[in-house]
Design a protein around this motif. Structure first.
Motif, PDB file in Angstrom:
ATOM      1  N   HIS A 192      -0.765   2.600   2.608  1.00  0.00           N
ATOM      2  CA  HIS A 192      -0.245   3.891   2.159  1.00  0.00           C
ATOM      3  C   HIS A 192      -0.176   4.877   3.318  1.00  0.00           C
ATOM      4  O   HIS A 192       0.798   5.643   3.434  1.00  0.00           O
ATOM      5  CB  HIS A 192      -1.118   4.447   1.042  1.00  0.00           C
ATOM      6  N   ALA A 193      -1.179   4.862   4.184  1.00  0.00           N
ATOM      7  CA  ALA A 193      -1.159   5.746   5.349  1.00  0.00           C
ATOM      8  C   ALA A 193       0.032   5.428   6.247  1.00  0.00           C
ATOM      9  O   ALA A 193       0.670   6.338   6.790  1.00  0.00           O
ATOM     10  CB  ALA A 193      -2.467   5.619   6.127  1.00  0.00           C
ATOM     11  N   THR A 223       3.503   5.174  -3.622  1.00  0.00           N
ATOM     12  CA  THR A 223       2.140   4.973  -3.130  1.00  0.00           C
ATOM     13  C   THR A 223       1.105   5.669  -3.996  1.00  0.00           C
ATOM     14  O   THR A 223      -0.099   5.462  -3.806  1.00  0.00           O
ATOM     15  CB  THR A 223       1.990   5.505  -1.688  1.00  0.00           C
ATOM     16  N   HIS A 261       3.181   6.705   4.600  1.00  0.00           N
ATOM     17  CA  HIS A 261       3.241   8.157   4.722  1.00  0.00           C
ATOM     18  C   HIS A 261       3.624   8.589   6.139  1.00  0.00           C
ATOM     19  O   HIS A 261       4.407   9.529   6.315  1.00  0.00           O
ATOM     20  CB  HIS A 261       1.901   8.772   4.327  1.00  0.00           C
ATOM     21  N   CYS A 281       2.551  14.175   4.416  1.00  0.00           N
ATOM     22  CA  CYS A 281       2.552  12.741   4.733  1.00  0.00           C
ATOM     23  C   CYS A 281       1.947  12.481   6.107  1.00  0.00           C
ATOM     24  O   CYS A 281       1.234  11.491   6.309  1.00  0.00           O
ATOM     25  CB  CYS A 281       3.981  12.199   4.677  1.00  0.00           C
ATOM     26  N   ARG A 340      -5.123   1.449   1.196  1.00  0.00           N
ATOM     27  CA  ARG A 340      -5.228   2.756   1.857  1.00  0.00           C
ATOM     28  C   ARG A 340      -4.524   2.732   3.208  1.00  0.00           C
ATOM     29  O   ARG A 340      -3.801   3.677   3.548  1.00  0.00           O
ATOM     30  CB  ARG A 340      -6.696   3.133   2.020  1.00  0.00           C
ATOM     31  N   THR A 352      -6.052  10.355   4.508  1.00  0.00           N
ATOM     32  CA  THR A 352      -5.226   9.885   3.394  1.00  0.00           C
ATOM     33  C   THR A 352      -5.728  10.407   2.054  1.00  0.00           C
ATOM     34  O   THR A 352      -4.936  10.794   1.187  1.00  0.00           O
ATOM     35  CB  THR A 352      -5.181   8.344   3.384  1.00  0.00           C
ATOM     36  N   SER A 402      -1.803  12.297   5.983  1.00  0.00           N
ATOM     37  CA  SER A 402      -2.265  10.975   5.553  1.00  0.00           C
ATOM     38  C   SER A 402      -2.173   9.973   6.695  1.00  0.00           C
ATOM     39  O   SER A 402      -3.106   9.208   6.944  1.00  0.00           O
ATOM     40  CB  SER A 402      -1.427  10.489   4.367  1.00  0.00           C
TER      41      SER A 402
END
Length: 209
Positions: free
Chosen positions: A7-8, A168, A11, A122, A4, A130, A125
């Motif tokens: 991915h954040a 992602t 983004h 994005c 997580r 997120t 997030s």
């Protein structure tokens, strides 16, 4: 680093890179390179690193010219996600309201840009929401995949940034695959009726500034 968190960060980097490439991008490059390096191996980091390499070797004026030519002048490379599902129809206005409501629920205000811009989602997030952002991205995955296809056909380096975002997301469901196929075959609805349901002063399609 959890998935997580990674991915954040992907983004947030994508959000910056999908903005108009002015002096703020040049100022952010050291931090962006550091963030990508910390991500370690994996497709998102590799995609973002490829685009950052392009930025490092391209004159700023050329970057800006390409951005405008791609996102402002080519409707097929539209960065606004609801366009792919609803075109310029009244239903799109209601979809934009849904994006705005999702942002407000997350304590996130959008000003100066339509809320369905891929870079804005994005950023949501990257600022900590997120889960909400990924839900919006998955709901409009067919549009993101259509945008990626168009960027690749145009030979645009921005395809790397969009591919990083897609990497992602969880693997597509059968429903998402079918939606992408339908969109590829039929394209967005063509009814030209404006964005009145969203508001009389809603920005028109164009690049994020």
């Amino acid at each position: 680093m959890t998935d997580r968190t990674a991915h954040a960060r992907v983004h947030m980097a994508a959000s910056v890179l999908l903005s108009y490439p002015d002096e703020r991008l040049a100022e952010a490059l050291p931090l962006l390179n550091a963030v990508v390096a910390e991500l370690g191996p994996g497709e998102p980091a590799r995609r973002l690193a490829a685009f950052l390499g392009h930025v490092a070797t391209t004159p700023p004026a050329d970057l800006a010219e390409h951005y405008v030519a791609t996102f402002d002048l080519k409707r097929r490379c539209c960065p606004y996600l609801t366009y792919y599902t609803y075109g310029d129809t009244r239903r799109r206005g209601m979809a934009l309201l849904r994006f705005q409501q999702a942002y407000r629920a997350a304590g996130f205000d959008v000003t100066g840009e339509l809320p369905d811009h891929l870079g804005v989602v994005c950023e949501l997030s990257g600022r900590g929401a997120t889960e909400q952002a990924v839900r919006l991205l998955r709901e409009h995955r067919a549009g993101i995949e259509t945008l990626l296809r168009a960027l690749r056909e145009e030979g645009s380096p921005y395809a790397e940034v969009v591919a990083a975002v897609l990497a992602t997301l969880p693997p597509p469901t059968e429903r998402e695959r079918q939606a992408a196929l339908r969109l590829a075959e039929e394209g967005p609805p063509a009814e030209e009726v404006g964005l009145d349901p969203y508001g009389p002063n809603a920005p028109s399609l164009g690049g994020r500034r």
